[in-house]
Design a protein around this motif. Sequence first.
Motif, short mmCIF file in Angstrom:
data_model
loop_
_atom_site.label_atom_id
_atom_site.label_comp_id
_atom_site.label_asym_id
_atom_site.label_seq_id
_atom_site.Cartn_x
_atom_site.Cartn_y
_atom_site.Cartn_z
N GLY A 1 39.60 51.18 23.54
CA GLY A 1 39.98 51.74 25.10
C GLY A 1 39.28 51.43 26.35
N GLY A 2 37.92 50.74 26.14
CA GLY A 2 37.16 50.72 27.26
C GLY A 2 37.65 49.51 27.96
N LYS A 3 37.14 49.41 29.11
CA LYS A 3 37.50 48.30 30.36
C LYS A 3 36.22 47.56 30.52
CE LYS A 3 41.34 50.85 32.21
NZ LYS A 3 41.19 52.08 30.95
N VAL A 4 36.21 46.27 30.88
CA VAL A 4 35.11 45.53 31.18
C VAL A 4 35.43 44.65 32.46
CG1 VAL A 4 33.51 43.32 30.70
CG2 VAL A 4 34.46 45.15 28.58
N LEU A 5 34.85 45.34 33.47
CA LEU A 5 35.55 44.77 34.94
C LEU A 5 34.37 44.08 35.60
CD1 LEU A 5 36.86 48.05 35.61
CD2 LEU A 5 38.18 46.06 35.15
N THR A 6 34.51 42.94 36.65
CA THR A 6 33.89 42.26 37.23
C THR A 6 33.94 42.37 38.53
OG1 THR A 6 35.46 40.26 37.23
CG2 THR A 6 33.98 40.41 35.48
N ASP A 7 32.95 41.63 39.40
CA ASP A 7 32.91 41.43 40.84
C ASP A 7 32.35 42.59 41.68
OD1 ASP A 7 33.93 39.12 40.00
OD2 ASP A 7 35.82 39.46 41.09
N ALA B 1 30.28 52.21 42.98
CA ALA B 1 29.75 52.58 44.30
C ALA B 1 29.86 51.53 45.35
CB ALA B 1 28.25 52.44 43.93
N MET B 2 29.95 50.31 44.91
CA MET B 2 30.42 49.31 46.20
C MET B 2 31.57 49.41 46.57
SD MET B 2 29.56 46.75 48.08
CE MET B 2 27.80 46.42 47.30
N SER B 3 32.63 49.91 45.98
CA SER B 3 33.94 49.71 46.25
C SER B 3 34.60 51.18 46.43
CB SER B 3 34.74 49.13 45.12
OG SER B 3 34.61 47.51 45.08
N ARG B 4 33.83 52.35 46.09
CA ARG B 4 34.16 53.68 46.21
C ARG B 4 35.39 53.74 45.46
NH1 ARG B 4 31.26 55.85 50.92
NH2 ARG B 4 29.79 54.41 51.78
N LYS C 1 24.40 25.08 55.28
CA LYS C 1 23.32 24.05 55.27
C LYS C 1 22.67 24.13 53.96
CE LYS C 1 19.77 22.16 58.36
NZ LYS C 1 19.31 22.05 59.54
N VAL C 2 22.45 25.40 53.19
CA VAL C 2 21.69 25.53 52.29
C VAL C 2 22.19 26.19 50.99
CG1 VAL C 2 19.46 25.51 53.46
CG2 VAL C 2 20.51 27.58 52.83
N PRO C 3 22.27 25.99 49.86
CA PRO C 3 22.98 26.70 48.63
C PRO C 3 22.78 28.06 48.91
CG PRO C 3 21.17 25.13 47.60
CD PRO C 3 21.11 25.24 49.14
N THR C 4 24.17 28.60 48.89
CA THR C 4 24.53 30.16 49.08
C THR C 4 25.24 30.57 47.95
OG1 THR C 4 24.07 29.55 51.44
CG2 THR C 4 25.46 31.65 50.96
N CYS C 5 25.12 31.94 47.69
CA CYS C 5 25.99 32.53 46.82
C CYS C 5 26.45 33.92 47.46
CB CYS C 5 25.62 32.72 45.40
SG CYS C 5 24.27 33.99 45.10
N GLN C 6 27.84 34.30 46.89
CA GLN C 6 28.25 35.45 47.11
C GLN C 6 27.72 36.59 46.27
OE1 GLN C 6 30.35 37.18 49.57
NE2 GLN C 6 30.20 39.07 48.37
N LEU C 7 27.19 37.64 46.72
CA LEU C 7 26.83 38.78 45.70
C LEU C 7 28.18 39.58 45.27
CD1 LEU C 7 23.57 39.79 47.65
CD2 LEU C 7 23.65 38.74 45.14
N GLN C 8 27.97 40.71 44.66
CA GLN C 8 29.22 41.51 44.51
C GLN C 8 29.66 41.86 45.69
OE1 GLN C 8 26.09 42.60 44.68
NE2 GLN C 8 26.02 44.87 44.95
N HIS C 9 31.25 42.28 45.44
CA HIS C 9 32.07 42.46 46.60
C HIS C 9 33.12 43.67 46.14
CE1 HIS C 9 34.06 38.26 45.69
NE2 HIS C 9 34.13 39.01 44.46
N GLY C 10 34.46 43.20 46.18
CA GLY C 10 35.23 44.29 45.70
C GLY C 10 35.87 44.03 44.14
N PHE C 11 36.57 44.83 43.82
CA PHE C 11 37.17 44.44 42.36
C PHE C 11 38.07 43.12 42.21
CE2 PHE C 11 35.81 48.83 41.61
CZ PHE C 11 35.24 48.52 40.41
#
Length: 417
Positions: free
Chosen positions: A354-360, A364-367, A76-86
Motif C-alpha cells: 500500500g506504499g507509494k514510491v514517488l520521484t522528483d 517540503a519542497m512542494s508543500r 556553457k557547462v554541464p548543468t543538472c536540475q535538482l528536485q522540483h515539483g512532483f
Amino acid sequence: MRDGVEGEAVAAAMDLLIRYGEGLDAERLCEVRNVAGTSTQPTPAKQKIVAEHGWDKAFAVINLDSDQDLSIPSMKVPTCQLQHGFGADAIGTIPYRQELVQQQEDAEAFASDRGINILATCTPYQVGNLPVRGEHIAWMESSAVIYANSVIGAKSNCEGTASTGAASLTGRVPYWGNHLDENRYGTHLFSSEVRIDSFLDWGLFGYHVGGIVQEERPVLTGELGLPTATDLKHLGAALATSGGVEIFRMPGFTPEAPTLEAAFGDQPVPTEIAYTSEDRRRAYETLNDQGSSDDVDFVLLGCPHASLEQIREIASLLDGKTLHEGTELWVMTPRALRSVAQRNGDIATIQAAGGKVLTDSCPAMSRTAPKGCQVFATDSAKQAHYLPAILGIEAWFGTTRECVEAALTGTWRGELA
C-alpha cells in the motif's frame, strides 16, 4: 562575456556574477564545470511570466535576475536540475495539481533543449553527477552542497537560483567562501562519547552539532563507526538543517582530513567538545517535541532522497504486510534509482503493501501531504525539523523500522534505545 561577445544572455549572466562578486568583496571569479540548480520548478509567478512572455523570459527573470528579453542559449557547462515539483507518477496519487505537473514537463522540455540534465533530485551524486576532489562547482541545495564539500572534496558554496543560472551560461562563480582552501579548515572539534554506528545516530549527532556551530566547520571524532554513503548523506543533511553547515571533517574518513591536524590546517587544534548520551537524548527530544498524538496518518521516508539500500530495507520491512487503513506511506527517491528498484522488485513489494514510491520532489519542497494529514513520522531529522512549520502538522522522528511499524499500525511507538 559581460560586454556581449557571447550574446546578450551570457552578458546578463556575467553582469549578475560581477555584481554578486562585488557584493561579496571577492577578488575574482573562478571556473566551474559542474552546476546543479533549479530552472523547472512550477510556481504561479513563473506560470504568469510564461503565459505572457514565454519560457526564455521566465529563465531571464528567475534564473538571471534580468528583465531583458533574452534568447537563452545552450548551457556553457554541464548543468543538472535538482528536485522540483512532483512528477507524473504523482497524478491521481497525491493531492498535487495536474496543471503544475504539466507546467513542469513544459519547463523540462525547454531546459533539456538547452543542455540541462533533468536529474530531479536533491542527491545528484547518487545518479551520475559526481564531481572530483578539488573541483570548483556551483551547487544549490544544502544537503547536496555539504556532501560535495565534505564527502567528495569538491568546492562549492550554497548557491542560489540566479547564481547557478548565471554559472550555467558562463562557467564562472565568485571565488570566495568554500572555494578558498583557508576557509575549508575546521573551526570546532567534537568528540562523541556515544558509539555512532546507526542511521538514527548519525542524524542525531549531526543535528546536535549543527545547532551549536551554526555556519562554522565542525571536525568530528570519537566513537564513530564506519559510515556508509547513506549515513554521511543523513549526517550532512542534519548538520545543514539545525545549523547552516556547508562542510565538515572526519579525520581518516573525509578526503581533505587524513589526520586531525590536517583538518585544522595551520591553526591549533581546539579543545574538544564532548557529545554525550545526554546530548543525544536532548537532540532526540527536540526532534520529537512537535508530536503529541500517537495516531500517525502519514509516514515519509527518503529525505534526502532514498538510496537503493534504503529502498531495499523499506521493502524488506513491508514484505507480505499491509499498511494501516488510515495511514499513508511515501518513499521519496530519484527517478533513476526508482527504475533500478523497480527492476529489483522492491517497488512492487512496497506498492503491494500500500506504499507509494514517488520521484522528483518531496512534501517540503512542494508543500504537499496527504489530504487531512495531522501527524507524520519520519526517519529524517531534516523533515522532522522543517515539515511541521511548512505544513502545520505534528512530527515524530525515529528509526526506519519504527516509521514502517507506524505505517503498519497507525500508531507511533518509537523510543530512544
